[in-house]
Design a protein around this motif. Structure first.
Motif, PDB file in Angstrom:
ATOM      1  N   ILE A 108       0.836  -1.210   0.000  1.00  0.00           N
ATOM      2  CA  ILE A 108       0.000   0.000   0.000  1.00  0.00           C
ATOM      3  C   ILE A 108       0.869   1.258   0.000  1.00  0.00           C
ATOM      4  N   LEU A 111       1.850   1.744  -3.487  1.00  0.00           N
ATOM      5  CA  LEU A 111       0.714   2.213  -4.291  1.00  0.00           C
ATOM      6  C   LEU A 111       0.386   3.674  -4.024  1.00  0.00           C
ATOM      7  N   ARG A 113      -1.854   5.102  -1.973  1.00  0.00           N
ATOM      8  CA  ARG A 113      -3.118   5.298  -1.243  1.00  0.00           C
ATOM      9  C   ARG A 113      -3.763   3.946  -0.971  1.00  0.00           C
ATOM     10  N   MET A 115      -6.799   3.117  -0.883  1.00  0.00           N
ATOM     11  CA  MET A 115      -7.956   2.860  -1.742  1.00  0.00           C
ATOM     12  C   MET A 115      -7.556   2.189  -3.051  1.00  0.00           C
ATOM     13  N   ARG A 116      -6.323   2.342  -3.467  1.00  0.00           N
ATOM     14  CA  ARG A 116      -5.896   1.690  -4.701  1.00  0.00           C
ATOM     15  C   ARG A 116      -5.893   0.171  -4.548  1.00  0.00           C
ATOM     16  N   PHE A 117      -5.557  -0.296  -3.342  1.00  0.00           N
ATOM     17  CA  PHE A 117      -5.645  -1.738  -3.100  1.00  0.00           C
ATOM     18  C   PHE A 117      -7.111  -2.168  -3.041  1.00  0.00           C
ATOM     19  N   ASN A 119      -9.614  -0.813  -4.490  1.00  0.00           N
ATOM     20  CA  ASN A 119     -10.199  -0.757  -5.831  1.00  0.00           C
ATOM     21  C   ASN A 119      -9.904  -2.024  -6.640  1.00  0.00           C
ATOM     22  N   MET A 120      -8.796  -2.704  -6.333  1.00  0.00           N
ATOM     23  CA  MET A 120      -8.470  -3.933  -7.057  1.00  0.00           C
ATOM     24  C   MET A 120      -9.441  -5.056  -6.726  1.00  0.00           C
ATOM     25  N   SER A 131      -4.897  -9.048  -9.882  1.00  0.00           N
ATOM     26  CA  SER A 131      -6.271  -9.222  -9.417  1.00  0.00           C
ATOM     27  C   SER A 131      -6.410 -10.495  -8.583  1.00  0.00           C
ATOM     28  N   SER A 134      -4.682 -10.079  -5.242  1.00  0.00           N
ATOM     29  CA  SER A 134      -5.423  -9.231  -4.307  1.00  0.00           C
ATOM     30  C   SER A 134      -6.507 -10.029  -3.592  1.00  0.00           C
TER      31      SER A 134
END
Length: 335
Positions: A108, A111, A113, A115-117, A119-120, A131, A134
């Motif tokens: 994270i 990445l 943020r 939220m990027r994790f 969002n996956m 994908s 995750s």
């Protein structure tokens, strides 16, 4: 009618236009080939052919190492729990939770943020290692956390046992899924190791978990950890050797520069961990701990070394251009 005497034509032909056959011709062609300078691989304005990976080594290499340690530790925790090795089970559950938390933090952080994790997880794409990975982490992390917390608090032992077994089932995927994640890129050294890399990472993870087990368990309970350092180390070193031989040119960065130093250190530390911890540490906890530290350090060097080798291969155009030229030549001349 007059003709041209071939002998007269040969006598008047310029020396450089003579057609030579046999040994003399072969020597001439060899001399001409020797005068051709070695190819220099470059690109427009000195830019690399590939974009250099923007991942930070401290984040992504740590993510690779800690994820492998977490997954293999959960496998060992499940086995120890089922066979009554309480100290080994407790330590491996705690180690798995700490390691996966550190792995997620490193991912994270890279990445940028959280939220990027998140969002996956909005979609499931089986063709994407990111994908799939995750979702593996999403299924594994909570179970590893429940297993550790119930062990420490003593509450809800039935749920804790179920979570321990569940985390153990996810463990191999957590330990090895980062291999296809790295190989599913255009980075030459990462991509070309796709066949053996899952075995390298799985062996490295087992060796690391074995090292951790030697640190936290008494010798009487540490037999699975000792075996893990030996078997995992042998798998890692064997798969790495096979991978380097098969990869050819793209294995070169694994033997040079920072990556080369790390990979050589990894081999030495992995062997030391297997011998000292796995063989000599049967009766002495202090000796076992030294071997455990060596196995952990060797596994970390493997992940960091492979990461740096990939970055180096992306920076040098020859690791991209030369294999492409060789493939084109083979297609033009299959024989």
């Amino acid at each position: 009618m007059t003709g041209i005497d071939p002998r007269a034509a040969d006598a008047t032909a310029p020396p450089e236009r003579e057609a030579m056959t046999g040994a003399r011709g072969r020597r001439r062609r060899k001399a001409e080939q020797a005068m051709v300078p070695d190819a220099k691989f470059g690109s427009y304005y000195g830019k690399p052919v590939l974009n250099k990976p923007t991942w930070a080594a401290a984040d992504i290499a740590s993510y690779l190492f800690l994820g492998g340690l977490a997954g293999a530790s959960s496998v060992m925790a499940a086995g120890a729990d089922l066979t009554g090795r309480r100290a080994l089970a407790r330590g491996c559950k705690a180690g798995a939770l700490v390691a996966v938390s550190g792995s997620l933090y490193a991912l994270i952080h890279d990445l940028g943020r959280p939220m990027r994790f998140v969002n996956m997880l909005r979609t499931v794409k089986p063709s994407s290692p990111m994908s799939v990975g995750s979702w593996i982490l999403a299924g594994y992390g909570p179970q590893a956390g429940i297993a550790a917390l119930t062990e420490v608090t003593g509450l809800l032992p039935g749920i804790g046992r179920a979570a321990t077994i569940g985390a153990g089932m996810f463990g191999p995927a957590v330990a090895a899924y980062t291999a296809p994640l790295m190989a599913d890129t255009a980075v030459p050294t990462w991509h070309d190791g796709y066949r053996e890399l899952p075995f390298v990472f799985a062996g490295s993870a087992a060796s690391a978990a074995g090292g951790w087990g030697l640190l936290i368990a008494p010798p009487g309970e540490a037999a699975p950890a000792r075996k893990a350092t030996i078997v995992g180390g042998a798998l890692e070193l064997g798969a790495t050797s096979l991978m380097e031989r098969r990869m050819g040119l793209s294995a070169e960065p694994l033997r040079q520069g920072t990556a080369g130093k790390l990979m050589r250190a990894a081999k030495g530390l992995t062997v030391a961990g297997a011998v000292v911890g796995g063989v000599l540490g049967r009766k002495s906890r202090a000796v076992a701990a030294v071997g455990g530290l060596a196995s952990l350090a060797g596994a970390a060097c493997t992940r960091f070394g492979f990461f740096h080798a990939g970055v180096a291969s992306a920076e040098d155009p020859k690791y991209t251009v030369r294999p492409q030229r060789e493939r084109l030549e083979r297609e033009r001349d299959p024989a």
